[in-house]
Design a protein around this motif. Structure first.
Motif, PDB file in Angstrom:
ATOM      1  N   ARG A  21      -3.788   1.040   1.002  1.00 14.54           N
ATOM      2  CA  ARG A  21      -4.054  -0.317   0.494  1.00 14.54           C
ATOM      3  C   ARG A  21      -4.339  -0.288  -1.007  1.00 14.54           C
ATOM      4  O   ARG A  21      -3.854  -1.146  -1.755  1.00 14.54           O
ATOM      5  CB  ARG A  21      -5.213  -0.945   1.260  1.00 14.54           C
ATOM      6  N   ASP A  22      -5.098   0.719  -1.468  1.00 11.62           N
ATOM      7  CA  ASP A  22      -5.368   0.849  -2.902  1.00 11.62           C
ATOM      8  C   ASP A  22      -4.077   1.107  -3.674  1.00 11.62           C
ATOM      9  O   ASP A  22      -3.853   0.545  -4.748  1.00 11.62           O
ATOM     10  CB  ASP A  22      -6.366   1.972  -3.177  1.00 11.62           C
ATOM     11  N   SER A  78     -11.092   6.314  -2.278  1.00 13.08           N
ATOM     12  CA  SER A  78     -10.555   5.398  -1.269  1.00 13.08           C
ATOM     13  C   SER A  78     -11.136   5.601   0.114  1.00 13.08           C
ATOM     14  O   SER A  78     -11.344   4.642   0.849  1.00 13.08           O
ATOM     15  CB  SER A  78      -9.027   5.518  -1.196  1.00 13.08           C
ATOM     16  N   GLN A 112      -1.076   0.221  -2.766  1.00 12.64           N
ATOM     17  CA  GLN A 112      -0.333  -1.038  -2.728  1.00 12.64           C
ATOM     18  C   GLN A 112      -0.871  -2.007  -3.788  1.00 12.64           C
ATOM     19  O   GLN A 112      -0.101  -2.636  -4.513  1.00 12.64           O
ATOM     20  CB  GLN A 112      -0.447  -1.639  -1.327  1.00 12.64           C
ATOM     21  N   GLN A 113      -2.192  -2.109  -3.902  1.00 15.80           N
ATOM     22  CA  GLN A 113      -2.805  -3.001  -4.891  1.00 15.80           C
ATOM     23  C   GLN A 113      -2.541  -2.553  -6.321  1.00 15.80           C
ATOM     24  O   GLN A 113      -2.631  -3.350  -7.243  1.00 15.80           O
ATOM     25  CB  GLN A 113      -4.312  -3.120  -4.648  1.00 15.80           C
ATOM     26  N   LEU A 165      -1.809   0.853   7.246  1.00 22.58           N
ATOM     27  CA  LEU A 165      -2.255   1.504   6.016  1.00 22.58           C
ATOM     28  C   LEU A 165      -3.711   1.927   6.111  1.00 22.58           C
ATOM     29  O   LEU A 165      -4.536   1.213   6.673  1.00 22.58           O
ATOM     30  CB  LEU A 165      -2.102   0.554   4.825  1.00 22.58           C
ATOM     31  N   ASN A 217      -7.162   3.166   3.699  1.00 21.95           N
ATOM     32  CA  ASN A 217      -7.710   2.600   2.457  1.00 21.95           C
ATOM     33  C   ASN A 217      -6.953   3.067   1.217  1.00 21.95           C
ATOM     34  O   ASN A 217      -6.745   2.301   0.279  1.00 21.95           O
ATOM     35  CB  ASN A 217      -9.193   2.931   2.315  1.00 21.95           C
TER      36      ASN A 217
END
Length: 149
Positions: free
Chosen positions: A59-60, A77, A62-63, A54, A56
């Protein structure tokens, strides 16, 4: 044999579910490939069109429970100085970015919302990739290095 068939069906289901994430991202199917003009980036949240790692933005995303939220819209990001919403094509000539991101975050994100934004000229083509620092202003240590097309 039965185990192999079940495992094959499971693997097909898992690999086919990820493309659906693009439909949860503003202009997710239209993100340009910074290395190959005219091409689209196949896996918006990944470090390369073929890689599973992933970036950034991934990952953002996903979060944010795999939702394009107001927070994700306003975030930068990739650290290039351009918020994700702008990179993904939000047109801020009539409304500011925060207002547009609040509107997106307060409505169910689906095809109807995207069509409304397009018809209202609030969404155009993406200007960059939200997970790869692909702008001229990117610091050298953040700049995405292109391979071959």
């Amino acid at each position: 044999m039965l185990i192999a068939v079940i495992l094959g069906v499971f693997m097909f289901t898992v690999t086919q579910s990820h493309p659906s994430y693009k439909s949860r991202i503003l202009n997710g199917n239209n993100v340009p490939d910074p290395c190959c003009p005219g091409r689209k980036w196949g896996r918006v949240g990944h470090t390369s069109p073929r890689d599973t790692a992933l970036n950034n933005f991934g990952r953002d995303f996903q979060q944010n429970n795999y939702q394009f939220t107001e927070q994700l819209c306003l975030a930068d990001s990739d650290g290039d100085g351009i918020p994700n919403g702008l990179e993904l094509g939000l047109n801020t000539t009539r409304h500011n970015l925060q207002t547009l991101c609040q509107f997106i975050g307060s409505n169910p994100f689906n095809n109807q919302l995207v069509q409304f934004l397009e018809r209202s000229y609030l969404l155009a083509n993406p200007i960059g990739h939200p997970g790869l620092c692909d702008q001229d202003r990117c610091p050298p240590h953040l700049r995405y290095r292109c391979g071959r097309c």
